[in-house]
Design a protein around this motif. Structure first.
Motif, mmCIF file in Angstrom:
data_model
loop_
_atom_site.group_PDB
_atom_site.id
_atom_site.type_symbol
_atom_site.label_atom_id
_atom_site.label_comp_id
_atom_site.label_asym_id
_atom_site.label_seq_id
_atom_site.Cartn_x
_atom_site.Cartn_y
_atom_site.Cartn_z
ATOM 1 N N TRP A 1 0.828 -1.190 0.000
ATOM 2 C CA TRP A 1 0.000 0.000 0.000
ATOM 3 C C TRP A 1 0.864 1.241 0.000
ATOM 4 C CZ3 TRP A 1 -3.209 -1.718 4.840
ATOM 5 C CH2 TRP A 1 -3.971 -2.825 4.506
ATOM 6 N N THR A 2 0.476 2.214 -0.787
ATOM 7 C CA THR A 2 1.114 3.528 -0.783
ATOM 8 C C THR A 2 0.010 4.559 -0.585
ATOM 9 O OG1 THR A 2 2.858 2.773 -2.285
ATOM 10 C CG2 THR A 2 2.518 5.158 -2.104
ATOM 11 N N HIS A 3 0.218 5.433 0.388
ATOM 12 C CA HIS A 3 -0.747 6.488 0.673
ATOM 13 C C HIS A 3 0.003 7.793 0.901
ATOM 14 C CE1 HIS A 3 -4.060 3.667 1.216
ATOM 15 N NE2 HIS A 3 -3.328 2.984 2.071
ATOM 16 N N THR A 4 -0.708 8.903 0.730
ATOM 17 C CA THR A 4 -0.182 10.222 1.071
ATOM 18 C C THR A 4 -1.058 10.791 2.175
ATOM 19 O OG1 THR A 4 0.625 10.568 -1.174
ATOM 20 C CG2 THR A 4 0.347 12.527 0.209
ATOM 21 N N VAL A 5 -0.427 11.210 3.257
ATOM 22 C CA VAL A 5 -1.141 11.747 4.410
ATOM 23 C C VAL A 5 -1.537 13.197 4.126
ATOM 24 C CG1 VAL A 5 -0.972 12.279 6.877
ATOM 25 C CG2 VAL A 5 0.104 10.197 5.951
ATOM 26 N N VAL A 6 -2.808 13.491 4.287
ATOM 27 C CA VAL A 6 -3.326 14.839 4.013
ATOM 28 C C VAL A 6 -2.637 15.882 4.884
ATOM 29 C CG1 VAL A 6 -5.380 16.323 4.156
ATOM 30 C CG2 VAL A 6 -5.579 14.026 3.194
ATOM 31 N N ALA A 7 -2.540 15.636 6.182
ATOM 32 C CA ALA A 7 -2.042 16.640 7.124
ATOM 33 C C ALA A 7 -0.572 16.988 6.924
ATOM 34 C CB ALA A 7 -2.268 16.165 8.560
ATOM 35 N N THR A 8 0.242 16.039 6.460
ATOM 36 C CA THR A 8 1.683 16.273 6.351
ATOM 37 C C THR A 8 2.183 16.302 4.910
ATOM 38 O OG1 THR A 8 2.226 13.920 6.456
ATOM 39 C CG2 THR A 8 2.094 15.126 8.570
ATOM 40 N N GLY A 9 1.398 15.751 3.988
ATOM 41 C CA GLY A 9 1.842 15.634 2.603
ATOM 42 C C GLY A 9 2.848 14.520 2.392
ATOM 43 N N LYS A 10 3.148 13.766 3.447
ATOM 44 C CA LYS A 10 4.136 12.688 3.354
ATOM 45 C C LYS A 10 3.520 11.439 2.733
ATOM 46 C CE LYS A 10 6.896 14.061 7.378
ATOM 47 N NZ LYS A 10 7.358 13.619 8.709
ATOM 48 N N GLU A 11 4.274 10.838 1.822
ATOM 49 C CA GLU A 11 3.870 9.569 1.212
ATOM 50 C C GLU A 11 4.594 8.439 1.937
ATOM 51 O OE1 GLU A 11 3.449 8.830 -3.249
ATOM 52 O OE2 GLU A 11 5.324 7.797 -2.761
ATOM 53 N N PHE A 12 3.902 7.335 2.112
ATOM 54 C CA PHE A 12 4.532 6.155 2.694
ATOM 55 C C PHE A 12 4.093 4.921 1.938
ATOM 56 C CE2 PHE A 12 0.511 6.363 4.931
ATOM 57 C CZ PHE A 12 0.118 5.039 5.048
ATOM 58 N N THR A 13 4.930 3.910 1.988
ATOM 59 C CA THR A 13 4.638 2.619 1.374
ATOM 60 C C THR A 13 4.910 1.541 2.406
ATOM 61 O OG1 THR A 13 5.242 3.417 -0.826
ATOM 62 C CG2 THR A 13 5.261 1.030 -0.502
ATOM 63 N N THR A 14 4.007 0.586 2.507
ATOM 64 C CA THR A 14 4.195 -0.527 3.423
ATOM 65 C C THR A 14 3.621 -1.799 2.827
ATOM 66 O OG1 THR A 14 3.775 -1.390 5.670
ATOM 67 C CG2 THR A 14 2.060 -0.010 4.707
ATOM 68 N N SER A 15 4.331 -2.887 3.042
ATOM 69 C CA SER A 15 3.761 -4.190 2.738
ATOM 70 C C SER A 15 2.740 -4.489 3.819
ATOM 71 C CB SER A 15 4.844 -5.270 2.747
ATOM 72 O OG SER A 15 5.762 -5.036 1.713
ATOM 73 N N ALA A 16 1.708 -5.232 3.455
ATOM 74 C CA ALA A 16 0.664 -5.544 4.430
ATOM 75 C C ALA A 16 0.104 -6.926 4.176
ATOM 76 C CB ALA A 16 -0.457 -4.512 4.356
ATOM 77 N N ALA A 17 -0.300 -7.558 5.259
ATOM 78 C CA ALA A 17 -1.011 -8.825 5.188
ATOM 79 C C ALA A 17 -2.307 -8.651 5.962
ATOM 80 C CB ALA A 17 -0.185 -9.951 5.790
ATOM 81 N N THR A 18 -3.399 -9.050 5.346
ATOM 82 C CA THR A 18 -4.702 -9.020 5.997
ATOM 83 C C THR A 18 -5.170 -10.458 6.135
ATOM 84 O OG1 THR A 18 -5.196 -6.910 4.935
ATOM 85 C CG2 THR A 18 -7.054 -8.119 5.885
ATOM 86 N N HIS A 19 -5.399 -10.884 7.367
ATOM 87 C CA HIS A 19 -5.848 -12.250 7.638
ATOM 88 C C HIS A 19 -7.335 -12.217 7.975
ATOM 89 C CE1 HIS A 19 -5.514 -16.081 10.346
ATOM 90 N NE2 HIS A 19 -6.311 -16.250 9.310
ATOM 91 N N LEU A 20 -8.126 -12.799 7.099
ATOM 92 C CA LEU A 20 -9.568 -12.914 7.312
ATOM 93 C C LEU A 20 -9.902 -14.357 7.654
ATOM 94 C CD1 LEU A 20 -10.832 -11.042 4.106
ATOM 95 C CD2 LEU A 20 -10.512 -10.074 6.396
ATOM 96 N N THR A 21 -10.867 -14.543 8.531
ATOM 97 C CA THR A 21 -11.423 -15.866 8.794
ATOM 98 C C THR A 21 -12.916 -15.787 8.511
ATOM 99 O OG1 THR A 21 -9.771 -16.316 10.494
ATOM 100 C CG2 THR A 21 -11.727 -17.723 10.477
ATOM 101 N N VAL A 22 -13.388 -16.731 7.699
ATOM 102 C CA VAL A 22 -14.786 -16.757 7.283
ATOM 103 C C VAL A 22 -15.451 -17.991 7.889
ATOM 104 C CG1 VAL A 22 -16.360 -16.851 5.310
ATOM 105 C CG2 VAL A 22 -14.210 -15.567 5.133
ATOM 106 N N GLU A 23 -16.598 -17.769 8.513
ATOM 107 C CA GLU A 23 -17.425 -18.856 9.047
ATOM 108 C C GLU A 23 -18.873 -18.567 8.683
ATOM 109 O OE1 GLU A 23 -16.817 -19.068 13.281
ATOM 110 O OE2 GLU A 23 -14.715 -19.668 13.062
#
Length: 128
Positions: A83-105
């Motif tokens: 994910w890459t986002h730009t923060v409104v308040a600071t104008g700073k861009e950041f990039t991070t790898s992410a894992a989302t773990h979902l469990t479905v029942e």
């Protein structure tokens, strides 16, 4: 279920995402007080406010999500992305790898845990 989750996430449809969840959930997004959307949630009605609190902090049209892999094992789904986002308040861009773990029942998401570089996210919110 994971495909619908990702599709609604891409549309920024908080109510549509919320309806995918069971009434009682195990939700965890690590973070800090600097990131007001982070923390634990236990009820379906807490899902949409997560997104409506978080999204305004990121500059519209300046976010990028690069899906890398979906891993399914029974009711467990792990979504890997960058994910890459730009923060409104600071104008700073950041990039991070992410894992989302979902469990479905019973065709509902009962668990959502997010794993990302929260230090990188928090630094982007720091004006200094």
């Amino acid at each position: 279920m994971a495909e619908t989750f990702v599709e609604r996430l891409g549309r920024q449809d908080p109510d549509g995402i919320q309806e995918l969840f069971a009434e009682e959930i195990d939700w965890h997004v690590p973070g800090s007080d600097a990131l007001p959307w982070t923390g634990r949630r236990t009820r379906r009605e807490e899902v949409a406010p997560y997104f409506t609190t978080m999204w305004p902090h990121f500059a519209p049209g300046r976010s990028k999500v690069v899906p890398e892999r979906v891993i399914v094992d029974g009711g467990d789904v792990v979504l890997l992305a960058v994910w890459t986002h730009t923060v409104v308040a600071t104008g700073k861009e950041f990039t991070t790898s992410a894992a989302t773990h979902l469990t479905v029942e019973d065709n509902r998401i009962v668990r959502m845990h997010l794993y990302e570089d929260t230090l990188t996210v928090e630094k982007a919110f720091n004006a200094g």
